[in-house]
Write a protein that holds these residues in place. Structure first.
Motif, short mmCIF file in Angstrom:
data_model
loop_
_atom_site.label_atom_id
_atom_site.label_comp_id
_atom_site.label_asym_id
_atom_site.label_seq_id
_atom_site.Cartn_x
_atom_site.Cartn_y
_atom_site.Cartn_z
N SER A 110 0.80 -1.23 0.00
CA SER A 110 0.00 0.00 0.00
C SER A 110 0.83 1.29 0.00
CB SER A 110 -0.97 0.00 1.18
OG SER A 110 -0.25 -0.13 2.38
N HIS A 111 2.07 1.23 0.41
CA HIS A 111 2.91 2.43 0.48
C HIS A 111 3.88 2.56 -0.70
CE1 HIS A 111 5.08 -0.86 2.36
NE2 HIS A 111 6.20 -0.22 2.10
N ILE A 112 3.70 1.76 -1.74
CA ILE A 112 4.63 1.73 -2.87
C ILE A 112 4.74 3.09 -3.56
CG2 ILE A 112 5.05 0.74 -5.17
CD1 ILE A 112 5.79 -1.09 -2.78
N ASP A 113 3.63 3.79 -3.78
CA ASP A 113 3.69 5.10 -4.43
C ASP A 113 4.53 6.08 -3.63
OD1 ASP A 113 2.19 4.22 -6.58
OD2 ASP A 113 0.31 4.98 -5.79
N ALA A 114 4.34 6.09 -2.32
CA ALA A 114 5.13 6.97 -1.47
C ALA A 114 6.61 6.58 -1.51
CB ALA A 114 4.61 6.94 -0.03
N MET A 115 6.87 5.28 -1.55
CA MET A 115 8.26 4.82 -1.58
C MET A 115 8.95 5.22 -2.89
SD MET A 115 8.89 3.64 1.30
CE MET A 115 10.53 3.14 0.86
N LYS A 116 8.22 5.25 -3.98
CA LYS A 116 8.81 5.69 -5.25
C LYS A 116 9.28 7.14 -5.14
CE LYS A 116 6.12 2.60 -8.21
NZ LYS A 116 5.01 2.53 -9.17
N VAL A 117 8.49 7.97 -4.52
CA VAL A 117 8.88 9.37 -4.33
C VAL A 117 10.10 9.46 -3.42
CG1 VAL A 117 8.16 11.64 -3.48
CG2 VAL A 117 6.53 10.19 -4.72
N LEU A 118 10.08 8.70 -2.32
CA LEU A 118 11.23 8.71 -1.42
C LEU A 118 12.48 8.23 -2.13
CD1 LEU A 118 9.72 7.32 1.91
CD2 LEU A 118 10.32 9.70 1.36
N ALA A 119 12.37 7.19 -2.95
CA ALA A 119 13.54 6.68 -3.68
C ALA A 119 14.13 7.77 -4.57
CB ALA A 119 13.15 5.46 -4.51
N GLY A 120 13.27 8.54 -5.22
CA GLY A 120 13.74 9.64 -6.05
C GLY A 120 14.51 10.67 -5.24
N ILE A 121 14.03 10.97 -4.05
CA ILE A 121 14.72 11.91 -3.17
C ILE A 121 16.05 11.31 -2.73
CG2 ILE A 121 14.66 13.03 -0.90
CD1 ILE A 121 11.56 13.16 -1.24
N PHE A 122 16.03 10.05 -2.28
CA PHE A 122 17.23 9.41 -1.74
C PHE A 122 18.34 9.25 -2.77
CE2 PHE A 122 14.37 6.95 1.47
CZ PHE A 122 14.16 8.12 2.18
N MET A 123 18.00 9.19 -4.05
CA MET A 123 19.00 9.01 -5.10
C MET A 123 19.57 10.33 -5.60
SD MET A 123 17.63 5.74 -7.31
CE MET A 123 16.22 6.60 -7.98
#
Length: 153
Positions: A110-123
């Motif tokens: 359920s949190h995959i969309d939020a994790m995609k945004v976080l991954a973009g920030i973290f990279m």
């Protein structure tokens, strides 16, 4: 679930460096505990897991995505963000970390969309450098929310 659904401004903090890595975990999880999203045992389960397998949540220089298993005390999905004024290390040979993102997830999907945004920030090192330089919780919150294309619509 969008990032803006999982992160509330009251869950964003700027803090002094804790004395020990265990205290950094408790500090990062504390907003989730205060808001009733996790039980107190959640932070302790993450500490035990770290003692067994090491700091699995340290992703890159400056960034830790602190999380545990749903059955270890997650009540509701939510994120918390803590920026440390001075970095901490979760292991002697690990990265210096100033950005602690605590995740409470009830399942693996359920949190995959939020994790995609976080991954973009973290990279994006420039984005991370900008976030850890901020001294105001509202500005840190805005930096995360503004990184989510879904929040622009």
């Amino acid at each position: 679930m969008r990032l803006s659904d999982m992160l509330r401004v009251e869950n964003v903090r700027v803090a002094e460096k804790p004395d020990r890595w265990q205290d950094a975990i408790r500090l990062a999880i504390h907003p989730l505990l205060e808001s009733g999203c996790v039980e107190a045992r959640y932070a302790e389960a993450i500490i035990r897991a770290t003692e067994q397998v090491g700091p699995y949540y340290v992703l890159t220089e400056e960034v830790a995505l602190i999380h545990g298993r749903p059955e270890d005390g997650v009540i509701k999905e939510q994120l918390a963000v803590t920026v440390l004024r001075d970095p901490i290390r979760f292991s002697a040979d690990g990265f210096d970390v100033r950005l602690l993102v605590a995740l409470a997830a009830r399942d693996s999907r359920s949190h995959i969309d939020a994790m995609k945004v976080l991954a973009g920030i973290f990279m994006d090192k420039r984005q991370i450098d900008g976030i850890v330089a901020l001294e105001d919780a509202e500005a840190i919150y805005r930096a995360f929310i503004d990184a989510d294309p879904a929040s622009q619509s």
